[in-house]
Design a protein around this motif. Structure first.
Motif, PDB file in Angstrom:
ATOM      1  N   ARG A 171       1.368   7.288  -6.523  1.00 38.24           N
ATOM      2  CA  ARG A 171       0.457   8.036  -6.637  1.00 38.24           C
ATOM      3  C   ARG A 171       0.954   9.544  -6.132  1.00 38.24           C
ATOM      4  O   ARG A 171       0.662  10.779  -6.988  1.00 38.24           O
ATOM      5  CB  ARG A 171      -0.934   7.948  -5.849  1.00 38.24           C
ATOM      6  N   HIS A 172       1.588   9.762  -5.318  1.00 36.18           N
ATOM      7  CA  HIS A 172       2.073  10.869  -4.795  1.00 36.18           C
ATOM      8  C   HIS A 172       3.095  11.482  -5.663  1.00 36.18           C
ATOM      9  O   HIS A 172       3.092  12.810  -6.015  1.00 36.18           O
ATOM     10  CB  HIS A 172       2.927  10.941  -3.392  1.00 36.18           C
ATOM     11  N   ARG A 185       0.797  -1.293  -0.070  1.00 40.91           N
ATOM     12  CA  ARG A 185      -0.076   0.058   0.106  1.00 40.91           C
ATOM     13  C   ARG A 185       0.857   1.375   0.061  1.00 40.91           C
ATOM     14  O   ARG A 185       0.477   2.154  -0.577  1.00 40.91           O
ATOM     15  CB  ARG A 185      -0.901  -0.003   1.350  1.00 40.91           C
ATOM     16  N   LEU A 186       2.023   1.160   0.822  1.00 39.19           N
ATOM     17  CA  LEU A 186       3.054   2.352   0.827  1.00 39.19           C
ATOM     18  C   LEU A 186       3.610   2.524  -0.651  1.00 39.19           C
ATOM     19  O   LEU A 186       3.595   3.823  -0.982  1.00 39.19           O
ATOM     20  CB  LEU A 186       3.768   2.267   1.835  1.00 39.19           C
ATOM     21  N   VAL A 187       3.762   1.649  -1.266  1.00 39.70           N
ATOM     22  CA  VAL A 187       4.378   1.733  -2.733  1.00 39.70           C
ATOM     23  C   VAL A 187       3.303   2.119  -3.655  1.00 39.70           C
ATOM     24  O   VAL A 187       3.634   3.240  -4.292  1.00 39.70           O
ATOM     25  CB  VAL A 187       4.870   0.245  -3.356  1.00 39.70           C
ATOM     26  N   GLU A 188       2.188   1.808  -3.608  1.00 40.19           N
ATOM     27  CA  GLU A 188       1.136   2.130  -4.380  1.00 40.19           C
ATOM     28  C   GLU A 188       0.863   3.691  -3.962  1.00 40.19           C
ATOM     29  O   GLU A 188       0.659   4.632  -4.921  1.00 40.19           O
ATOM     30  CB  GLU A 188      -0.233   1.734  -4.270  1.00 40.19           C
ATOM     31  N   PHE A 189       0.954   4.228  -2.787  1.00 36.93           N
ATOM     32  CA  PHE A 189       0.561   5.537  -2.509  1.00 36.93           C
ATOM     33  C   PHE A 189       1.946   6.318  -2.820  1.00 36.93           C
ATOM     34  O   PHE A 189       1.636   7.568  -3.158  1.00 36.93           O
ATOM     35  CB  PHE A 189       0.507   5.726  -0.710  1.00 36.93           C
ATOM     36  N   ILE A 190       2.968   5.977  -2.599  1.00 34.09           N
ATOM     37  CA  ILE A 190       4.231   6.859  -3.159  1.00 34.09           C
ATOM     38  C   ILE A 190       4.073   7.083  -4.616  1.00 34.09           C
ATOM     39  O   ILE A 190       4.055   8.093  -5.051  1.00 34.09           O
ATOM     40  CB  ILE A 190       5.576   5.883  -2.716  1.00 34.09           C
TER      41      ILE A 190
END
Length: 146
Positions: free
Chosen positions: A137-138, A130-135
Motif C-alpha cells: 500500500r505504501h 501485514r507488513l508485506v500488505e502495508f509496504i
C-alpha cells in the motif's frame, strides 16, 4: 512482554521454532554464502557472523543433527531441502523487515539491518504478512504521488 498464558511468546505466535534464533542466524548465513555454488566455507561463516571457527563447527554439528545441512570435516557446508526452506523463509522475513524499516520508517540502512536481525526471530507470521500488505500500500501511494 508476557503473553496471556504467562510466557514470552504471546498468543499470536503461530510459527513454532524448529531451531533457536542463534541457529537461524547460522542457517541464514550459510544460505546467503552458499549462493550459486551451493557450499559455504567454515571460515566465511565465521567471518559473516563475527564468531570463531570452533563456534561455527559446534553450530554445524547441531544443524547437521537436525538434518538441516550437509557437512563433512574440512569440506564445504551445503543445505538440505528442509534447511533451505527454513533459510529462505528467514531471508524473506529479514528482507521484509529491512524494507519496512528503511522505506517506511526511513531508518538508515545500517540501523535497519541491525534491527531486522533482532526482530526477525520474534515476529509472528501474521505480522510479517501485514507488513508485506502495508509496504505494498505504501508503494502504491508513493507511485501515485510521483
Amino acid at each position: 512482554m508476557a503473553g496471556t498464558n504467562g510466557n514470552r511468546r504471546g498468543p499470536a505466535r503461530a510459527r513454532e521454532r524448529a531451531i533457536s534464533a542463534n541457529m537461524e542466524d547460522y542457517l541464514e548465513a550459510i544460505y546467503v554464502l552458499a549462493g550459486q555454488d551451493g557450499a559455504a566455507r567454515v571460515s566465511a561463516i565465521a567471518d559473516a557472523l563475527g564468531v570463531k571457527r570452533p563456534s561455527v563447527s559446534k553450530a554445524l554439528k547441531r544443524l547437521k543433527a537436525l538434518s538441516l545441512i550437509q557437512h563433512s570435516p574440512y569440506g564445504g557446508v551445503g543445505m538440505t531441502l528442509r534447511g533451505r526452506k527454513l533459510a529462505q523463509e528467514q531471508v524473506r522475513i529479514h528482507r521484509v523487515l529491512t524494507r519496512f524499516l528503511t522505506d517506511v520508517l526511513k531508518l538508515p540502512a545500517e540501523l535497519a539491518e541491525h534491527d531486522a536481525c533482532l526482530i526477525e526471530h520474534a515476529i509472528s507470521p501474521a505480522t510479517v504478512e501485514r507488513l508485506v500488505e502495508f509496504i505494498a500500500r505504501h508503494d502504491r501511494l508513493q507511485s501515485d504521488r510521483a
